[in-house]
Write an enzyme that holds these catalytic residues in place. Structure first.
Site, PDB file in Angstrom:
ATOM      1  N   CYS A  92      -6.106  19.740 -21.737  1.00  0.00           N
ATOM      2  CA  CYS A  92      -6.082  17.896 -21.016  1.00  0.00           C
ATOM      3  C   CYS A  92      -7.856  17.968 -21.023  1.00  0.00           C
ATOM      4  O   CYS A  92      -8.498  18.587 -20.486  1.00  0.00           O
ATOM      5  CB  CYS A  92      -6.285  18.289 -19.533  1.00  0.00           C
ATOM      6  SG  CYS A  92      -6.187  16.514 -18.692  1.00  0.00           S
ATOM      7  N   CYS A  95     -10.881  16.238 -16.275  1.00  0.00           N
ATOM      8  CA  CYS A  95     -10.725  17.666 -15.646  1.00  0.00           C
ATOM      9  C   CYS A  95     -10.839  17.930 -14.374  1.00  0.00           C
ATOM     10  O   CYS A  95     -10.304  18.388 -14.094  1.00  0.00           O
ATOM     11  CB  CYS A  95     -12.800  18.284 -15.334  1.00  0.00           C
ATOM     12  SG  CYS A  95     -13.529  17.110 -13.989  1.00  0.00           S
ATOM     13  N   SER A  96     -10.081  16.493 -13.912  1.00  0.00           N
ATOM     14  CA  SER A  96      -9.401  16.882 -12.896  1.00  0.00           C
ATOM     15  C   SER A  96      -8.016  17.715 -13.407  1.00  0.00           C
ATOM     16  O   SER A  96      -7.143  17.785 -12.028  1.00  0.00           O
ATOM     17  CB  SER A  96      -9.107  15.032 -12.407  1.00  0.00           C
ATOM     18  OG  SER A  96      -7.963  14.463 -13.134  1.00  0.00           O
TER      19      SER A  96
END
Lengths: 192, 128
Positions: A92, A95-96
């Protein structure tokens, strides 16, 4: 919060007051320090305690909370089981979308565009760059994290660790092995 | 690059910062990012730690007066408020420029499909 920090970094970078690469280097020094040891304890517990392992794969969020690790935003964590047949790998670029409570800060490469695109198109090639070669018959599953679901890979317990304590086993669990871009250390690695 | 030893010295110079023996402790990536930006600006001599500590201290006092529980959970929120304030005071970035850029990032996040890298485009600034 994240948008405000991004805005600060963008404006200050444009004006030449900060260098994003230098910021990343500083942040990198904290990556391996805090979070991944939490995840390693979760994995080691799953290796020694069959009941815990069952709870972890059934619903990881409460199982991880049993060890005292919980996110502030109630993120849902799913544990992925590596077996001889299936190797799991997580990607992903936001970065959350990273299981902070168990892995800490995401590594810089995890957020990079090349990793995201290549991990999906050529997972075996990406793994090779990380120094991981899997048997051709092992299926590689790539999981895309979302802001609601973050993944924790539970690697296979290394051979030659029969009778080891949970604490000692946790030392074998690397951050990358919990993202799926690495394997746990072997007893020989630990002896080095 | 920024020396990790400088980061340790910085945490020793600042009161109340969540830390352990090796240096600062972060709960979320944005906190580390905000910390690194502050350190980078300080290393360039754009402000002193005294100035920073005073700005941060004022921000924390203000929050306490407004009922902040001050448990450490909110430490980096105050940090970010203080950083935006000091950056504006020093003329490094105006509040308006930050707000426009924040809005642009919000638009970029919205138009970017999940899993794709988020990058800013000129049109993200349109209408800002």
């Amino acid at each position: 919060m994240q948008l405000r920090v991004r805005a600060l970094e963008t404006v200050l970078t444009e004006k030449g007051y900060v260098d994003p690469a230098a910021l990343d280097l500083l942040i990198e020094t904290y990556e391996t320090k805090i979070g991944p040891r939490n995840g390693a304890r979760v994995v080691a517990r799953a290796w020694v305690d069959a009941d815990y392992r069952a709870r972890l794969f059934k619903d990881a969020t409460p199982a991880i909370a049993e060890l005292g690790y919980a996110g502030r935003q109630g993120e849902h964590i799913v544990a992925l089981e590596n077996t001889p047949e299936v190797h799991n790998m997580v990607v992903c670029t936001l970065c959350s979308c990273y299981p902070w409570p168990v892995l800490g800060l995401p590594p810089v490469w995890y957020k990079s565009a090349p990793y995201r695109s290549r991990a999906v198109a050529d997972p075996r090639g990406v793994l090779a760059e990380f120094g991981v070669t899997l048997p051709p018959e092992t299926e590689i599953r790539v999981w895309d994290s979302t802001s609601e679901i973050r993944y924790l890979v539970v690697p296979m317990r290394p051979a030659g660790t029969e009778g080891w304590s949970e604490e000692k086993l946790a030392e074998l669990v690397t951050r990358d092995s919990m993202i799926g871009t690495g394997l746990p250390k072997s007893p020989a690695d630990l002896a080095k | 690059m920024i020396d990790p030893a400088a980061a340790r010295r910085a945490t020793q110079a600042l009161p109340g910062i969540p830390r352990d023996a090796e240096g600062p402790v972060f709960r979320e990536p944005w906190e580390a990012q905000a910390f690194a930006i502050t350190l980078a600006l300080h290393e360039q001599g754009l402000f002193t730690w005294n100035e920073w500590a005073a700005t941060l201290g004022a921000e924390i006092s203000r929050a306490q007066a407004m009922g902040d529980p001050d448990t450490g959970e909110t430490y980096y929120r105050h940090w970010l408020n203080a950083l935006e304030k000091l950056v504006a005071e020093k003329g490094l970035a105006t509040a308006g420029a930050l707000a426009r850029c924040r809005e642009a990032w919000r638009r970029a996040c919205e138009r970017t499909p999940h899993g794709q890298p988020i990058t800013l485009r000129p049109e993200d600034f349109a209408g800002a």
